[in-house]
Design a protein around this motif. Sequence first.
Motif, PDB file in Angstrom:
ATOM      1  N   GLY A  38       0.808  -1.212   0.000  1.00 57.35           N
ATOM      2  CA  GLY A  38       0.000   0.000   0.000  1.00 57.35           C
ATOM      3  C   GLY A  38       0.842   1.263   0.000  1.00 57.35           C
ATOM      4  O   GLY A  38       0.496   2.258  -0.641  1.00 57.35           O
ATOM      5  N   THR A  39       1.966   1.224   0.717  1.00 60.35           N
ATOM      6  CA  THR A  39       2.842   2.395   0.824  1.00 60.35           C
ATOM      7  C   THR A  39       3.460   2.743  -0.521  1.00 60.35           C
ATOM      8  O   THR A  39       3.460   3.909  -0.942  1.00 60.35           O
ATOM      9  N   ILE A  40       3.973   1.751  -1.220  1.00 56.10           N
ATOM     10  CA  ILE A  40       4.618   2.005  -2.506  1.00 56.10           C
ATOM     11  C   ILE A  40       3.583   2.329  -3.580  1.00 56.10           C
ATOM     12  O   ILE A  40       3.752   3.273  -4.358  1.00 56.10           O
ATOM     13  N   CYS A  41       2.498   1.571  -3.626  1.00 51.98           N
ATOM     14  CA  CYS A  41       1.499   1.764  -4.686  1.00 51.98           C
ATOM     15  C   CYS A  41       0.739   3.077  -4.546  1.00 51.98           C
ATOM     16  O   CYS A  41       0.256   3.626  -5.542  1.00 51.98           O
ATOM     17  N   ASP A  42       0.625   3.590  -3.330  1.00 57.25           N
ATOM     18  CA  ASP A  42      -0.086   4.856  -3.138  1.00 57.25           C
ATOM     19  C   ASP A  42       0.820   6.051  -3.379  1.00 57.25           C
ATOM     20  O   ASP A  42       0.399   7.195  -3.261  1.00 57.25           O
ATOM     21  N   MET A  43       2.081   5.764  -3.684  1.00 56.85           N
ATOM     22  CA  MET A  43       3.050   6.806  -4.058  1.00 56.85           C
ATOM     23  C   MET A  43       3.206   7.891  -2.998  1.00 56.85           C
ATOM     24  O   MET A  43       3.345   9.079  -3.324  1.00 56.85           O
ATOM     25  N   VAL A  44       3.157   7.502  -1.727  1.00 60.58           N
ATOM     26  CA  VAL A  44       3.443   8.464  -0.673  1.00 60.58           C
ATOM     27  C   VAL A  44       4.957   8.682  -0.613  1.00 60.58           C
ATOM     28  O   VAL A  44       5.724   7.837  -1.097  1.00 60.58           O
ATOM     29  N   PRO A  45       5.426   9.789  -0.055  1.00 62.09           N
ATOM     30  CA  PRO A  45       6.870  10.036   0.004  1.00 62.09           C
ATOM     31  C   PRO A  45       7.588   8.922   0.773  1.00 62.09           C
ATOM     32  O   PRO A  45       7.207   8.595   1.895  1.00 62.09           O
ATOM     33  N   LEU A  46       8.614   8.346   0.170  1.00 61.47           N
ATOM     34  CA  LEU A  46       9.349   7.259   0.828  1.00 61.47           C
ATOM     35  C   LEU A  46      10.432   7.831   1.726  1.00 61.47           C
ATOM     36  O   LEU A  46      11.642   7.698   1.476  1.00 61.47           O
ATOM     37  N   ARG A  47       9.976   8.465   2.791  1.00 64.83           N
ATOM     38  CA  ARG A  47      10.883   8.999   3.797  1.00 64.83           C
ATOM     39  C   ARG A  47      10.294   8.728   5.174  1.00 64.83           C
ATOM     40  O   ARG A  47       9.106   8.444   5.314  1.00 64.83           O
ATOM     41  N   GLY A  48      11.126   8.800   6.193  1.00 63.65           N
ATOM     42  CA  GLY A  48      10.665   8.573   7.559  1.00 63.65           C
ATOM     43  C   GLY A  48      10.066   7.193   7.726  1.00 63.65           C
ATOM     44  O   GLY A  48      10.625   6.193   7.270  1.00 63.65           O
ATOM     45  N   PRO A  49       8.895   7.104   8.351  1.00 60.16           N
ATOM     46  CA  PRO A  49       8.268   5.797   8.596  1.00 60.16           C
ATOM     47  C   PRO A  49       7.916   5.055   7.310  1.00 60.16           C
ATOM     48  O   PRO A  49       7.956   3.825   7.267  1.00 60.16           O
ATOM     49  N   ASN A  50       7.602   5.795   6.237  1.00 61.53           N
ATOM     50  CA  ASN A  50       7.291   5.132   4.971  1.00 61.53           C
ATOM     51  C   ASN A  50       8.494   4.386   4.418  1.00 61.53           C
ATOM     52  O   ASN A  50       8.364   3.299   3.848  1.00 61.53           O
ATOM     53  N   ARG A  51       9.662   4.971   4.577  1.00 66.53           N
ATOM     54  CA  ARG A  51      10.872   4.319   4.078  1.00 66.53           C
ATOM     55  C   ARG A  51      11.153   3.030   4.850  1.00 66.53           C
ATOM     56  O   ARG A  51      11.556   2.022   4.275  1.00 66.53           O
ATOM     57  N   VAL A  52      10.919   3.076   6.158  1.00 67.94           N
ATOM     58  CA  VAL A  52      11.122   1.882   6.982  1.00 67.94           C
ATOM     59  C   VAL A  52      10.122   0.791   6.584  1.00 67.94           C
ATOM     60  O   VAL A  52      10.487  -0.382   6.416  1.00 67.94           O
ATOM     61  N   ILE A  53       8.848   1.171   6.425  1.00 70.20           N
ATOM     62  CA  ILE A  53       7.819   0.206   6.033  1.00 70.20           C
ATOM     63  C   ILE A  53       8.163  -0.411   4.682  1.00 70.20           C
ATOM     64  O   ILE A  53       8.062  -1.629   4.490  1.00 70.20           O
ATOM     65  N   ALA A  54       8.588   0.418   3.732  1.00 73.88           N
ATOM     66  CA  ALA A  54       8.910  -0.084   2.397  1.00 73.88           C
ATOM     67  C   ALA A  54      10.111  -1.024   2.442  1.00 73.88           C
ATOM     68  O   ALA A  54      10.092  -2.110   1.840  1.00 73.88           O
ATOM     69  N   LYS A  55      11.145  -0.629   3.137  1.00 72.07           N
ATOM     70  CA  LYS A  55      12.372  -1.441   3.182  1.00 72.07           C
ATOM     71  C   LYS A  55      12.122  -2.782   3.856  1.00 72.07           C
ATOM     72  O   LYS A  55      12.451  -3.846   3.308  1.00 72.07           O
ATOM     73  N   ARG A  56      11.541  -2.751   5.054  1.00 68.79           N
ATOM     74  CA  ARG A  56      11.292  -4.005   5.776  1.00 68.79           C
ATOM     75  C   ARG A  56      10.223  -4.843   5.078  1.00 68.79           C
ATOM     76  O   ARG A  56      10.290  -6.076   5.075  1.00 68.79           O
ATOM     77  N   GLY A  57       9.252  -4.185   4.489  1.00 66.03           N
ATOM     78  CA  GLY A  57       8.203  -4.912   3.783  1.00 66.03           C
ATOM     79  C   GLY A  57       8.723  -5.618   2.546  1.00 66.03           C
ATOM     80  O   GLY A  57       8.328  -6.760   2.256  1.00 66.03           O
ATOM     81  N   LEU A  58       9.629  -4.956   1.802  1.00 61.37           N
ATOM     82  CA  LEU A  58      10.222  -5.593   0.631  1.00 61.37           C
ATOM     83  C   LEU A  58      11.040  -6.814   1.024  1.00 61.37           C
ATOM     84  O   LEU A  58      11.037  -7.839   0.325  1.00 61.37           O
ATOM     85  N   GLU A  59      11.738  -6.714   2.146  1.00 60.73           N
ATOM     86  CA  GLU A  59      12.497  -7.866   2.637  1.00 60.73           C
ATOM     87  C   GLU A  59      11.558  -9.026   2.948  1.00 60.73           C
ATOM     88  O   GLU A  59      11.853 -10.186   2.621  1.00 60.73           O
ATOM     89  N   LEU A  60      10.423  -8.701   3.553  1.00 57.38           N
ATOM     90  CA  LEU A  60       9.454  -9.738   3.905  1.00 57.38           C
ATOM     91  C   LEU A  60       8.779 -10.322   2.660  1.00 57.38           C
ATOM     92  O   LEU A  60       8.491 -11.523   2.604  1.00 57.38           O
ATOM     93  N   LEU A  61       8.542  -9.477   1.645  1.00 58.53           N
ATOM     94  CA  LEU A  61       7.937  -9.962   0.407  1.00 58.53           C
ATOM     95  C   LEU A  61       8.830 -10.987  -0.291  1.00 58.53           C
ATOM     96  O   LEU A  61       8.349 -11.890  -0.972  1.00 58.53           O
TER      97      LEU A  61
END
Length: 324
Positions: free
Chosen positions: A72-95
């Motif tokens: 949801g974070t990546i597809c909604d194109m929110v800024p990938l900084r702060g908590p979004n960057r952490v969610i994206a990074k850890r989420g990609l690892e989990l994917l």
Amino acid sequence: IVIDHHHVGSHCPPCDVFINPQQASCGFAGGVLSAAGLAWYLIAGLRPVLKEAFPQLDLPEARSYLDLACLGTICDMVPLRGPNRVIAKRGLELLGTTTRSGLIALKRAIGCRNQVSCYDVSFGIGPRLNAAGRMVHGELVVDLLTTSDAALSERLASNLNRLNAERQETELKVKERAVAQLESRYRDTGLPWGIVVWDKNFHTGVIGIVAQRMVELFYRPAVVMGLDKEGILKGSVRGIKGFSVVEALAAAGGGAAPPPHADDVHRGRQPAVAQRRRRGRHEAREVGVHPARHRDRQQEPQGADAHPRVVHARGRAGQPLPPR
């Protein structure tokens, strides 16, 4: 409980709990989280409370949902900084090591076997998940993400692949008709400050994507509308850097419009668009934004986006369209 991340007014929806960092005096995490990110934080906050109240429950760790929050974070194109960057990074690892049957099938469908990149989500997984809601119904995605049946997952992933292909074809047809409409309407007068196109046959599931394509082609705020089942023109709006479509619509008295009043929506927006676009253009120059470099991060690589007749139409209002 209603979770949302869009800008809101002074009133809340009728619910027991409304979670939205855009509310006055909130601003949680800088107000940059997607709804998926907010849902993940709700899970993370609820788990210890539920664990204390119901110690006998076997509750999964909040981190196990980071793969979904990442999508949801990546597809909604929110800024990938702060908590979004952490969610994206850890989420990609989990994917990359996901055990969700539906995601495994979807990864296989896009040719991704192990590590998942931001590109894979933006250009592969995301468009297929979104295609269900655009073309038929979003329940198809819920089924995919919640099933543990491998055979069912394969069928659902294949169905999403097909729907995404249909979405691409429908989007291209609507975009070409929208461009043709603009060419016909403004051949002699040049483009206005804001673009409004509508047709009763425009598929309302793709009007948002087409509106973004209009912005990419003309670098102007764009509204694309199609007729819904109730006979109302359903519209989607996309803006440019430094331009608030929310403010412009409020100034123009925008809203749902039956077909006879579509021209009023177009005419009513122009003064507000012109004023805000001048201000936004000045702000864009100050931060070094150039129209030709303005691109949607999730844009799919389709040759038709470089439309030969309109790609040079960016510029001041009143500039005529180039000849065929």
